[in-house]
Design an enzyme around this catalytic site. Sequence first.
Site, PDB file in Angstrom:
ATOM      1  N   CYS A  86     -10.493 -19.611   3.934  1.00  0.00           N
ATOM      2  CA  CYS A  86      -9.277 -20.320   3.554  1.00  0.00           C
ATOM      3  C   CYS A  86      -9.496 -20.927   2.175  1.00  0.00           C
ATOM      4  O   CYS A  86     -10.555 -21.506   1.903  1.00  0.00           O
ATOM      5  CB  CYS A  86      -8.988 -21.377   4.617  1.00  0.00           C
ATOM      6  SG  CYS A  86      -8.098 -22.818   4.094  1.00  0.00           S
ATOM      7  N   CYS A 123     -15.666 -27.650   1.246  1.00  0.00           N
ATOM      8  CA  CYS A 123     -16.749 -27.313   2.172  1.00  0.00           C
ATOM      9  C   CYS A 123     -18.005 -28.097   1.804  1.00  0.00           C
ATOM     10  O   CYS A 123     -18.415 -28.115   0.633  1.00  0.00           O
ATOM     11  CB  CYS A 123     -17.031 -25.819   2.118  1.00  0.00           C
ATOM     12  SG  CYS A 123     -18.018 -25.220   3.505  1.00  0.00           S
ATOM     13  N   CYS A 163     -12.845 -22.604   7.941  1.00  0.00           N
ATOM     14  CA  CYS A 163     -11.451 -22.634   7.505  1.00  0.00           C
ATOM     15  C   CYS A 163     -10.944 -24.056   7.728  1.00  0.00           C
ATOM     16  O   CYS A 163     -11.722 -24.971   7.983  1.00  0.00           O
ATOM     17  CB  CYS A 163     -10.601 -21.578   8.202  1.00  0.00           C
ATOM     18  SG  CYS A 163     -10.376 -21.804   9.967  1.00  0.00           S
TER      19      CYS A 163
END
Length: 264
Positions: free
Chosen positions: A199, A206, A125
Site C-alpha cells: 500500500c 512503515c 498494508c
Amino acid sequence: MYFGFVRPSSPDAPAFVHLAAHPLRWQLLSELAASDYRVRELVERVGQPQNLVSYHLRLLRDGGLVAARRSSFDGRDSYYHLDLARCARALADAGSALHPALGFAPAPPSLLTKASRRPAVLFACTGNSARSPIAEALLHHRAGGRVEVTSAGSHPKPRIHSVAVQLLREQHGIDISGQHPRHLDTLVGRRFDYVISLCDKVREVCPDFGGQPRLVHWSLPDPAAASGPGPVGYPAFVRTAAEIDTRIRYLLPLLMPTPQEVQP
C-alpha cells in the site's frame, strides 16, 4: 578457398529484444524487477535526467512490459511496476524465435528446496484486512511452510475482510477465518529478510525493523475500496489476489535456493 559465413535471411528481432537491449531501458527493467518505484525514485537510482527516464518508461509501457498506477498516498504521483508474467512470456518467445530449444519458463515452486534457515517475510498494508493477509496466506501456501511469513497494518481493522476470507477459501482452499489483523508496532524487534509494502500509504510510515531487511514495494489498490456486482467489490478482490499470486510466484525463487544451489 575461404567462403566465410553467410547469415541466412531471418525476420526482425522480437520486440522484447529491441526494448530490452537499450542500456537505460534494461536498467529500468532491472530496477522495477525488484520493486515498484515512482519516476523521481527511478531517476535517482539510474542517475539520468527525468525527461530521459520518462521517455524510456513510455516506450516500455507502450511495449506492455511496464505499467503504472496512480499513488493512493499522493494522487499526483504514479508508481511504475514490471509486468512479470508478460516479461517472462516475451523472454521465452525471444528465445524460441532464435531456436525452438531456447524457449523456457520460470522454475515452478516445486523445484524449491529447504534452506538452512527459513527466510522471514513481512507483508504490510494499512488495515491488514485484505491485501496483506491475502499475500501472507498465498505465500505460506505456495512455499509449503518453508517461509516464515506474517502480515500487519499501520491502522489495522477490527477483522479480516469477509470477501478476502471467501475468496481464499473458494479459489485456493485456504481458510483464514480465524485470523485477526495486527499492528505493525507489535512486530518491531522481529527479524525479517523481506519487508514488502502493498500500500502506498503504509510505505511512507512503515517502521524500521532493523537487521537491514530487503525493502520491496508492490503498489496495489485497495480492493475493499472498489464496488461491483455480487459481494462488495468481489471482482476487485479477484484481480488483486491474482496479481499478488503472480508476484509471489516470482518471489519464491529469490527466497529459497534451487536444488543445484544447495551446498552438500
